[in-house]
Scaffold this active site. Structure first.
Site, PDB file in Angstrom:
ATOM      1  N   SER A  42      67.821  20.928  67.791  1.00 32.70           N
ATOM      2  CA  SER A  42      66.583  20.907  68.576  1.00 32.70           C
ATOM      3  C   SER A  42      65.335  20.635  67.741  1.00 32.70           C
ATOM      4  O   SER A  42      64.298  20.293  68.294  1.00 32.70           O
ATOM      5  CB  SER A  42      66.407  22.233  69.326  1.00 32.70           C
ATOM      6  OG  SER A  42      66.162  23.298  68.425  1.00 32.70           O
ATOM      7  N   LYS A 119      61.403  27.094  66.528  1.00 33.11           N
ATOM      8  CA  LYS A 119      60.708  25.995  67.202  1.00 33.11           C
ATOM      9  C   LYS A 119      59.333  25.817  66.551  1.00 33.11           C
ATOM     10  O   LYS A 119      58.910  26.597  65.700  1.00 33.11           O
ATOM     11  CB  LYS A 119      60.510  26.293  68.694  1.00 33.11           C
ATOM     12  CG  LYS A 119      61.755  26.665  69.472  1.00 33.11           C
ATOM     13  CD  LYS A 119      62.677  25.504  69.722  1.00 33.11           C
ATOM     14  CE  LYS A 119      63.890  25.917  70.532  1.00 33.11           C
ATOM     15  NZ  LYS A 119      64.869  24.807  70.695  1.00 33.11           N
TER      16      LYS A 119
END
Length: 278
Positions: A42, A119
């Site tokens: 990701s 993230k």
């Protein structure tokens, strides 16, 4: 008898040494740095599956999320940070708290599952975040994007879990070249970083998210392959993340391996050793 006493003494000294070592390691991991393996794609190309880094816990101060998770399935140990420091949870505050900055790459605990995620911090408290036709909007303004060629990787199982990459150039056979469009995104505070795109999908067209006070909004750099704050928790995303759920900042990759095991030395990525995270 003397030999038995010496043997017992030696065993006791060994046990004490192990206990002291575990205590020291626990304090170090709780207060300073926590090891973290990248399990998914990701955050490509910033972070690749198999990158190993230490999370800087001193960057933002401490909360219940600073306590370590101790998971040793082989011997039945599964101790969560909340089991150890859950008494600190609930007021969404931190001790010696520092404010994370937009663009930081951050490890945080999922608000529902408690799993660790990594993230990029995109939205601060009070921000209005939206994605229109794949372009990030912050407080009504589109971020600057510059074309930066193509990110290429081998189409093959990656990491211990054997994840296969998604490709913009369609389904690619094993051993083929998987491509994704790459752009350089510049955030309002000047932080520049690469993002990848695979194709048009629902996460490229969102409503407006207004970040509540005391919460943050995160996105993956591999924009079309990231379950992040664009998705509500009920749909498998992370939604808004409370300040107290932040674990720390990722600053530098220490080691990297493209194989199923770090012992496969022929899969080591030496060009990523000690690489700074941008």
């Amino acid at each position: 008898m003397a030999r038995t006493e010496k043997t017992g003494h030696a065993i006791w000294e060994t046990v004490k040494t192990i206990v002291y070592a575990l205590l020291i390691a626990g304090v170090f991991r709780t207060l300073f740095f926590q090891p973290f393996w990248i399990p998914s794609g990701s955050m490509k190309q910033t972070l690749l599956i198999g990158d190993f880094l230490f999370v800087n816990k001193m960057a933002y101060g401490y909360s219940y999320a600073s306590c370590p998770n101790i998971k040793l399935p082989g011997i039945g140990i599964d101790i969560d940070a909340e089991d150890i420091c859950g008494f600190l949870k609930g007021d969404n505050s931190r001790v010696w708290g520092g404010e994370p900055e937009r663009g930081d790459v951050v490890v945080f605990r999922h608000p529902v599952t408690g799993s660790d995620f990594i993230k990029r911090l995109i939205g601060l408290p009070g921000d209005r975040i939206q994605v229109i036709d794949g372009v990030l909007q912050i407080n009504g303004e589109a971020v600057k994007l510059e074309a930066d060629g193509v990110f290429e990787e081998l189409s093959a199982p990656q990491g211990p879990q054997g994840h296969r990459p998604r490709c913009e150039n369609g389904p690619v056979g094993n051993g083929g070249t998987c491509e994704k469009s790459r752009q350089i995104e510049t955030l309002p505070n000047g932080v520049r970083h690469a993002i990848l795109n695979i194709g048009d999908q629902s996460s490229d067209h969102t409503g407006v998210y207004t970040v509540p006070e005391g919460y943050y909004f995160f996105m993956g750099d591999n924009r079309d392959n990231s379950a992040d704050s664009r998705l509500p928790q009920a749909a498998g995303g992370v939604g808004f993340v409370p300040y107290e759920n932040i674990v720390g900042r990722a600053d530098r990759i220490m080691f990297s391996s493209a194989g199923r095991s770090m012992l496969f030395f022929w899969t080591w990525r030496s060009d990523r050793f000690f690489k700074g995270i941008e």
